[in-house]
Scaffold this motif. Structure first.
Motif, PDB file in Angstrom:
ATOM      1  N   THR A 447      -8.557   3.091  -6.529  1.00  0.00           N
ATOM      2  CA  THR A 447      -7.390   2.435  -7.143  1.00  0.00           C
ATOM      3  C   THR A 447      -7.320   2.719  -8.627  1.00  0.00           C
ATOM      4  OG1 THR A 447      -8.613   0.384  -7.577  1.00  0.00           O
ATOM      5  CG2 THR A 447      -7.519   0.592  -5.430  1.00  0.00           C
ATOM      6  N   ARG A 457      -6.304  -6.662  -5.351  1.00  0.00           N
ATOM      7  CA  ARG A 457      -5.350  -5.804  -4.637  1.00  0.00           C
ATOM      8  C   ARG A 457      -5.704  -5.731  -3.152  1.00  0.00           C
ATOM      9  NH1 ARG A 457      -3.808   0.227  -6.651  1.00  0.00           N
ATOM     10  NH2 ARG A 457      -2.824  -1.037  -8.283  1.00  0.00           N
ATOM     11  N   ALA A 461      -3.353  -7.050  -0.106  1.00  0.00           N
ATOM     12  CA  ALA A 461      -2.940  -6.141   0.962  1.00  0.00           C
ATOM     13  C   ALA A 461      -3.266  -6.717   2.331  1.00  0.00           C
ATOM     14  CB  ALA A 461      -3.615  -4.787   0.785  1.00  0.00           C
ATOM     15  N   GLY A 464      -1.008  -9.572   3.219  1.00  0.00           N
ATOM     16  CA  GLY A 464       0.363  -9.166   3.462  1.00  0.00           C
ATOM     17  C   GLY A 464       0.570  -8.356   4.725  1.00  0.00           C
ATOM     18  N   HIS A 479      -2.185  -0.410   7.358  1.00  0.00           N
ATOM     19  CA  HIS A 479      -1.423  -1.160   6.354  1.00  0.00           C
ATOM     20  C   HIS A 479      -2.261  -1.411   5.111  1.00  0.00           C
ATOM     21  CE1 HIS A 479       1.357  -4.175   4.683  1.00  0.00           C
ATOM     22  NE2 HIS A 479       0.261  -4.854   4.372  1.00  0.00           N
ATOM     23  N   ARG A 482      -2.820   1.950   3.100  1.00  0.00           N
ATOM     24  CA  ARG A 482      -1.636   2.459   2.396  1.00  0.00           C
ATOM     25  C   ARG A 482      -1.164   1.504   1.311  1.00  0.00           C
ATOM     26  NH1 ARG A 482      -2.035   7.667   3.424  1.00  0.00           N
ATOM     27  NH2 ARG A 482      -2.429   8.024   5.645  1.00  0.00           N
ATOM     28  N   THR A 483      -1.478   0.228   1.432  1.00  0.00           N
ATOM     29  CA  THR A 483      -1.067  -0.733   0.410  1.00  0.00           C
ATOM     30  C   THR A 483      -2.018  -0.720  -0.778  1.00  0.00           C
ATOM     31  OG1 THR A 483      -0.138  -2.147   2.150  1.00  0.00           O
ATOM     32  CG2 THR A 483      -0.470  -3.148  -0.009  1.00  0.00           C
ATOM     33  N   PRO A 486      -1.449   3.295  -2.666  1.00  0.00           N
ATOM     34  CA  PRO A 486      -0.079   3.798  -2.432  1.00  0.00           C
ATOM     35  C   PRO A 486       0.136   5.154  -3.068  1.00  0.00           C
ATOM     36  CG  PRO A 486      -0.085   2.235  -4.249  1.00  0.00           C
ATOM     37  CD  PRO A 486      -1.500   2.293  -3.741  1.00  0.00           C
TER      38      PRO A 486
END
Length: 506
Positions: A447, A457, A461, A464, A479, A482-483, A486
């Motif tokens: 990141t 983060r 993620a 969410g 998910h 990729r979150t 990104p």
């Protein structure tokens, strides 16, 4: 009856700066390449000086053009980007709008690929229906002799000697002429044997001829073919001597850059294959849990791993870990450590602390210069319980309908850092439908954020994850990956490996 349509002379495209003065404008009979004037060109007392000045201006402009194009090329760091740039630059030099480049190394080690400029996938498919030996770039790829300045076909529709299928495809795709150049590098006998291209093996002279460089005494083995490029014209046309000369200089330089990227791509592929072979080929099917994993490795190969193995009494051993370093030695150490952990897990998996203690002793005795982090869990699917022990590893993340929280594990040093490793284990009790995420530090490091923000983060993620995706651990893992990473960070080259293992309880 109409007279044959005369072929046009293709020039440098307007997207590339063209010289303000050319040799041809200074002397109508002069050569655009050498600048040699016809005997009748000297007119007036100042003609020799004007001719020299005009010639120098043309050379400076040509060098400026090549400099700008090669500068754009060296900024590419992947094969696909470099091939696209070669196509665009070559099209600008020879005054074309469309083309394709075929990468097909003569050593047969690949990778083989075709990239088009202004040509869709269907267009490339049509070209593949033409017999290979009938296409200009096909003759180059087959090793047939071609001229030093490439293969020009100035009027495809009027040339009755061409294959009918070639003319048919040309008419369908709307091009009437083509110009092809080989992509090859000069190498020594050693490089031809597989040690890579000789970057300093030749130097291009002003006329574009290869001149041996260096004094090593190693005999040259001739050019090594990497592929071929071809550009297409919508009307009958043929590049003049000056565009051919510039395009030839550019492609010779571009081939050296492509050769370097080719070796990087081969190394990356080999390391990814080796690392992949040392990881589970497939995850086990165990009643009561569903598993999914994601693994990304850098171009040099790294030491991150994961494992899931069935144990006696319908239990499941779960592990993630990371070995310090990168490259083949780290990948090999990762393989040895993972194999050892599997053996210890089978013998005493119900006691994760004992498993990691044995692993630490092995690492200290066999690889004293290396350290590793590891997390091992003894999973009992029927009880939805995992007994965990960690050595310098990030805590798991529990994701459910009513909670998303990190599992508190004991703080401990990585394996190989202390004279004797031992830390208490913890128990994780999950609810039906909850998912446990095990991961390596590379997920956080990629990141680029500080540790606290990276953990935040990751938590956001996981919290969410869409409700519809929570029943599928594969969708949860995708998910989260990729979150947290990104914009292609999950697949981009990085020194950090990424491992993510999702365990969902039924």
């Amino acid at each position: 009856m109409n007279a044959p349509h005369p072929a046009k002379v293709a020039g440098i495209d307007s997207t590339v700066p063209s010289p303000a003065h050319t040799v041809a404008s200074a002397a109508p009979g002069a050569s655009p390449v050498t600048g040699a004037a016809a005997p009748s060109a000297a007119v007036g007392p100042d003609a020799p000086g004007a001719l020299l000045q005009d010639r120098l201006a043309g050379w400076v402009s040509d060098l400026t053009t090549l400099h700008e194009l090669t500068e754009r090329l060296v900024r590419t760091d992947t094969l696909s980007e470099a091939l696209d740039e070669v196509l665009r630059a070559g099209a600008a030099l020879v005054g074309a709008r469309r083309g394709l480049v075929v990468l097909e190394p003569a050593d047969g080690l690949g990778p083989d690929t075709t990239v088009g400029l202004g040509l869709g996938r269907a267009d490339l498919g049509h070209l593949e229906t033409v017999p290979r030996g009938c296409l200009p770039h096909g003759r180059i790829l087959d090793g047939l002799p071609v001229g030093e300045d490439g293969v020009a076909e100035p009027d495809l529709l009027a040339d009755k000697s061409l294959d009918p299928r070639h003319r048919e495809v040309a008419a369908r795709l709307g091009y009437a002429a083509s110009y092809a150049l080989p992509l090859s590098v000069e190498g020594t006998a050693a490089s031809s044997a597989g040690t890579g291209p000789s970057i300093t093996g030749t130097a291009a002279s002003a006329g574009g001829a290869g001149v041996p460089a260096g004094s090593s005494g190693v005999p040259a083995a001739g050019p090594r073919r990497l592929g071929a490029a071809v550009w297409f014209y919508n009307e009958p046309a043929e590049p003049g001597a000056r565009p051919r000369h510039l395009a030839g200089l550019y492609t010779r330089y571009a081939a050296q850059h492509l050769a370097r990227l080719l070796e990087v791509e081969r190394t990356r592929t080999a390391m990814a294959t080796m690392a992949g072979e040392l990881l589970p080929s497939r995850l086990p099917r165990v009643s009561g849990v569903q598993l999914a994993a994601r693994h990304r490795t850098g171009p040099l190969g790294g030491g991150d791993w994961y494992d899931a193995l069935p144990l006696p009494d319908a239990a499941l051993g779960l592990a993630v870990g990371s070995v310090t370093g990168s490259g083949p030695s780290a990948v090999a150490a990762m393989g040895r450590l993972r194999a050892s952990l599997r053996a210890y897990a089978v013998m005493e998996g119900e006691d994760p602390v004992a498993v990691l203690s044995d692993l630490e002793l092995l690492l200290r005795l066999t690889e004293p210069a290396r350290s590793a982090t590891a997390l091992f869990g003894y999973c009992e699917p029927a009880l939805r319980r995992i007994t965990l022990a960690g050595a310098g590893h990030s805590p798991p993340l529990l994701v459910g309908e009513r909670r998303t929280e990190f599992v508190e594990t004991s703080v401990s040093a990585p394996l190989g850092m202390l004279a004797c490793w031992e830390a208490p284990s913890v128990e994780l009790q999950a609810e039906p439908g909850e998912t446990v995420l095990l991961y390596t530090d590379g997920l956080l490091h990629r990141t680029g954020d500080p540790a606290d923000r990276a953990f935040a983060r990751l938590h956001a993620a996981a919290a969410g994850v869409p409700r519809a995706a929570r029943h599928d651990p594969d969708a949860v893992a995708e998910h989260v990956l990729r979150t947290v990473l990104p914009g292609g960070k999950a697949d981009a080259d990085s020194a950090e490996d990424v491992v993510l293992l999702a365990v969902r309880f039924a």
